[in-house]
Design a protein around this motif. Structure first.
Motif, PDB file in Angstrom:
ATOM      1  N   ARG A   1       0.822  -1.216   0.000  1.00  0.00           N
ATOM      2  CA  ARG A   1       0.000   0.000   0.000  1.00  0.00           C
ATOM      3  C   ARG A   1       0.852   1.260   0.000  1.00  0.00           C
ATOM      4  O   ARG A   1       0.439   2.291  -0.538  1.00  0.00           O
TER       5      ARG A   1
ATOM      6  N   GLY B   1      -1.200   7.407  -7.247  1.00  0.00           N
ATOM      7  CA  GLY B   1      -2.621   7.150  -7.074  1.00  0.00           C
ATOM      8  C   GLY B   1      -3.179   6.213  -8.123  1.00  0.00           C
ATOM      9  O   GLY B   1      -4.013   5.342  -7.826  1.00  0.00           O
TER      10      GLY B   1
ATOM     11  N   VAL C   1       0.298   4.681  -1.938  1.00  0.00           N
ATOM     12  CA  VAL C   1       0.421   5.945  -1.219  1.00  0.00           C
ATOM     13  C   VAL C   1       1.901   6.270  -1.024  1.00  0.00           C
ATOM     14  O   VAL C   1       2.667   5.435  -0.539  1.00  0.00           O
TER      15      VAL C   1
ATOM     16  N   ASP D   1      -5.290   9.555  -0.783  1.00  0.00           N
ATOM     17  CA  ASP D   1      -4.992   8.258  -1.389  1.00  0.00           C
ATOM     18  C   ASP D   1      -3.758   8.301  -2.279  1.00  0.00           C
ATOM     19  O   ASP D   1      -3.398   7.303  -2.903  1.00  0.00           O
ATOM     20  N   GLN D   2      -3.091   9.466  -2.313  1.00  0.00           N
ATOM     21  CA  GLN D   2      -1.853   9.607  -3.077  1.00  0.00           C
ATOM     22  C   GLN D   2      -0.642   9.859  -2.185  1.00  0.00           C
ATOM     23  O   GLN D   2       0.432   9.319  -2.438  1.00  0.00           O
TER      24      GLN D   2
ATOM     25  N   ARG E   1      -4.514  10.133   7.475  1.00  0.00           N
ATOM     26  CA  ARG E   1      -3.423  10.335   6.523  1.00  0.00           C
ATOM     27  C   ARG E   1      -2.140   9.648   7.000  1.00  0.00           C
ATOM     28  O   ARG E   1      -1.152   9.596   6.281  1.00  0.00           O
TER      29      ARG E   1
END
Length: 274
Positions: free
Chosen positions: A97, A132, A137, A170-171, A197
């Motif tokens: 992730r 993204g 991430v 999400d980036q 975050r």
């Protein structure tokens, strides 16, 4: 309590342990994940490692490392951005992730700290949409100020948070590493502001006095002065639902058999973090 399902073992903690053996041992011990580094993954084969983690049912909590965006000339900076694109693709293939960003220190001979920080921000702005698109991430890792000149000009959670907030969650997020942030007087306020975050949480301990080899002198949990349980609780109160990853650079541990290091890490995680 003996549940290790929220514990992830970073491969650098047992640097010389072959990754297939490490991954298998982590799964057999009931761990939920492993943290991986690009170089040993590449040596073993990305597709092979991806198959292994999926077969044994552990997640890759992080891939390290991207970053090092600061350089003296535009061509070198472009090469580093291109390498980070490859790192994003590798993370996606592994199902990781997060890609950990060690953002880079001052370029050789430079004293332009503000300029170096602009290089970091510009590089992340270029890479964020690409990450993204791949479901990865970019996890900015603020590092202790003693590393500002050579490893990261992003030195505090506040700096990292303000930079990350310029992009969709999400980036771009923030990696909270106990070793680098435990000293911060605004630590708990910043964790609350980070909220979801927070892209990852790593633990080890701060040994006093610092060993001569500071980079390779981090301690096992419970051997130093960080209140890791209180920190873990604060990270989780902020909304973090991921695993706790143990990442320790320690020259003594690297000489031990990997299974001994893992067993010790499991015991100390349960005793000092949970």
């Amino acid at each position: 309590m003996s549940d290790l399902s929220r514990f992830s073992f970073n491969s650098e903690t047992a640097r010389h342990w072959p990754l297939p053996e490490l991954i298998d041992a982590a799964a057999r011990s009931g761990l939920g994940g492993v943290g991986l580094w690009r170089e040993p993954v590449q040596e073993t084969g990305i597709d092979r490692i991806a198959r292994l983690v999926r077969a044994v049912g552990v997640v890759v909590t992080s891939l390290c490392r991207g970053g090092f965006f600061t350089a003296a000339d535009a061509a070198a900076r472009r090469d580093r951005i291109d390498d980070n694109r490859r790192a994003v693709e590798e993370a996606a293939r592994l199902g990781a992730r997060t890609l950990v960003l060690v953002c880079g220190g001052l370029p050789p001979g430079s004293r332009d700290l503000a300029g170096a920080r602009r290089m970091v921000a510009d590089a992340i702005a270029e890479l964020a949409p690409f990450a993204g698109e791949h479901g990865v991430v970019l996890a900015i890792e603020p590092m202790h100020p003693m590393y500002c000149s050579d490893r990261s000009v992003i030195s505090s959670l506040r700096q990292a948070r303000l930079l990350a907030e310029q992009f969709p969650a999400d980036q771009v997020g923030v990696l909270v590493d106990a070793y680098h942030v435990w000293w911060d007087p605004g630590l708990f306020d910043e964790l609350a502001l980070l909220g979801q975050r927070t892209a990852g949480f790593q633990v080890c301990d701060w040994i006093t006095p610092l060993p001569a080899g500071v980079l390779t002198g981090r301690g096992m949990m419970g051997t130093g002065c960080i209140d890791l349980r209180t920190l873990r609780q604060a990270v989780e109160r902020s909304g973090y639902r991921g695993l706790t990853e143990v990442e320790i650079f320690n020259a003594y541990l690297w000489e031990l058999p990997g299974h001994e290091v893992l067993a010790q890490a499991c015991r100390r995680y349960l005793a000092h973090v949970v």
